[in-house]
Design a protein around this motif. Sequence first.
Motif, PDB file in Angstrom:
ATOM      1  N   LYS A   1       0.816  -1.212   0.000  1.00 53.85           N
ATOM      2  CA  LYS A   1       0.000   0.000   0.000  1.00 53.85           C
ATOM      3  C   LYS A   1       0.861   1.277   0.000  1.00 53.85           C
ATOM      4  O   LYS A   1       0.643   2.172  -0.811  1.00 53.85           O
ATOM      5  N   SER A   2       1.823   1.325   0.918  1.00 53.56           N
ATOM      6  CA  SER A   2       2.655   2.527   1.006  1.00 53.56           C
ATOM      7  C   SER A   2       3.476   2.723  -0.253  1.00 53.56           C
ATOM      8  O   SER A   2       3.661   3.848  -0.725  1.00 53.56           O
ATOM      9  N   THR A   3       3.995   1.627  -0.799  1.00 52.03           N
ATOM     10  CA  THR A   3       4.795   1.725  -2.016  1.00 52.03           C
ATOM     11  C   THR A   3       3.934   2.258  -3.159  1.00 52.03           C
ATOM     12  O   THR A   3       4.362   3.131  -3.922  1.00 52.03           O
TER      13      THR A   3
ATOM     14  N   GLY B   1       5.642  -1.839  11.050  1.00 55.15           N
ATOM     15  CA  GLY B   1       5.218  -1.954   9.662  1.00 55.15           C
ATOM     16  C   GLY B   1       3.714  -1.876   9.507  1.00 55.15           C
ATOM     17  O   GLY B   1       3.123  -2.535   8.674  1.00 55.15           O
TER      18      GLY B   1
ATOM     19  N   ASP C   1       6.039  -8.268 -10.691  1.00 57.91           N
ATOM     20  CA  ASP C   1       7.443  -8.439 -11.087  1.00 57.91           C
ATOM     21  C   ASP C   1       8.093  -9.619 -10.381  1.00 57.91           C
ATOM     22  O   ASP C   1       9.143 -10.099 -10.780  1.00 57.91           O
TER      23      ASP C   1
ATOM     24  N   ALA D   1       4.035  -2.016  -7.981  1.00 53.82           N
ATOM     25  CA  ALA D   1       4.190  -0.721  -7.322  1.00 53.82           C
ATOM     26  C   ALA D   1       5.669  -0.373  -7.234  1.00 53.82           C
ATOM     27  O   ALA D   1       6.062   0.787  -7.181  1.00 53.82           O
TER      28      ALA D   1
END
Length: 605
Positions: A19-21, A55, A137, A166
């Motif tokens: 989410k943060s990325t 985290g 990826d 992301a």
Amino acid sequence: FTPDVIRNFSIIAHIDHGKSTLADRLLELTGTIAAQQMGKNEQVLDKLKVERERGITADENANSMIYDRQASRYMLNLIDTPGHVDFAWEVSRSLAACQGALLLVDCSQGVQAQTISVFHNAKDRGLTIIPVLNKIDLPAADPDRVIAQMQATFGIDPEAVIPISAKTGRGVSELLRAIVERIPPPIGLTSSPFRGFLFDSFYDRYRGVISLLNVKEGTLRVGDKISSTFTGKRYEIMELGIMHPEETSTSALYPGQVGYMACNMKEPTDAHVGDTLYRVGQPVDSIPGFKPAKPMVFAGVYPIDSGDFPKLEESIKRLTLTDRSVSVQRESSSALGQGCRLGFLGTLHMDVFRQRLEDEYNANVIITAPTVPYKVVYKDKEVIVSNPTDFPEVTDTTSKVKEIQEPTVSASIIVPEQYFGDMMDLCFSHRAEDLDHRYLDSTEGSARILMTCTIPLSEIVTDFFDQLKSRSSGFASFDYEEAGYRRSDLAKMVFLLNSKPVDALALIVHRSAQESVGRAWVKKLHRVIPRQLFEVPIQAAIGKKVIARETLSAMRADVTAGLYGGHYERKMKHLENQKASKRKMKRIGTVNLPQEAFFDILSQS
Ligand code: GTP
């Protein structure tokens, strides 16, 4: 920015799914923050130290981005939602400001239970959901399988899923396009009277309370006089702006916009999350669809050194300014002295709070075993009891108490099928009912199963989560939602040392477990209480009935025994030590207890 070019959305994701990325990538792609700035302040959204350490995103934030597409300029407002079940209240307040949500799933991990209740919350509010598959990826990515899981869990159309990374940025521009195309603009008329929804606030030493708000209708300008539906108090707008990504002041906020305001509000307690704001003289209907915070886990907090109480209380007060979902009440215990009884949204919330206390205020604290709010139904009234001390002694049919009810949750567990049997055992041993399950994908040998059941909240506030993780080698994920109260056969268990009850140790148990709980606790007490000069019976009792007993045999407290003549200094030192540790003793009736004994007992429970 008129409402038709505004998009308000959140990201729903399990911890670590990116989410943060993704938020950083969106901010970067829209030029809100420069790429080179990213390294410096990794993940702009997560600000608190404790969040970074664990985290998790425990607090709220909002960011505005400007996005140019074809001939139009859009304003995208990303409203952050915490990813943990304990913070369902904050999730509800952020979703109330959105029209859409990105459901982000890590395609190497698959669907996890934690996102289920947030997803339903968003769906029930009629938000548009954009399913997003992240981390494509990674070599371990299995997109087809995860898409099948998303379809089975959330009923998502596989065609609608947007695959992204992301990390590398692949697919993120397609996602930006989908945000603009699929999420509807907020409905709000510029010409209507101003109506604003307050969804967060923080305190600034110079400007006082700064609130984050979502303008539902009308326009808000600097200098406007507004009023709070909740308190009826009036304020003048001193400053307005958007978070872009830091505070950027503007002269007005228009319908659909999300931004901050500073008015002459001095008391943090005056900013009520969920409040509806309106222009003085133009009252409006308040904004519905908001569940207020309700503490569900309570525990006593005591300073290790009783002289530190004023300092502890002050620290708690300051911390609750930034986290008002914690409820505070003074309490005292003959064993632990003066302390506070705090109410938390859940056990993680409790841990986060304790860590903040320790980190930010160097406070050394003892936290007693958590309890949940029970409902005691009398003939003529109902009382919520969240402290075992206040629980009625006798709950049989002859007493005034008609029945006892306990809070339950409906739980979801997602687990690979080889752990299914273990999870069933775990649920049954925690008094689960209405157990049901279904397969989320058809992978031979390691298909995922979604289990659902109703379970008492008290059963999951202690070691349930740890056991879930250890019995599934870490593969099971878990989520829950409140499911109301249900009648239950509960009783108050007290512990007696030399026939004197120890108030700090009282607990509420289910009758079916009273023998095993009683026995385990007296054994534990027997282990940690030092022998006294006389014999000490240790008993667990419910009402007048003793459930379990151990006897601590007497000893002669001659600390110098075994030291031979000539070692005078050594002897003196021993006597000195004994004196010093005596001071730390707590006297319960006639029994001396070292602080550490309490520590041991309470921290294990
Ligand atoms: P919380 O803040 O704990 O809720 O986590 P989060 O969901 O914000 O996850 P975060 O963005 O911190 O990402 C978790 C980990 O996954 C980090 O180590 C990221 O670098 C990594 N990550 C995120 N997106 C991708 C991706 O697309 N590909 C790969 N390979 N790694 C990613």
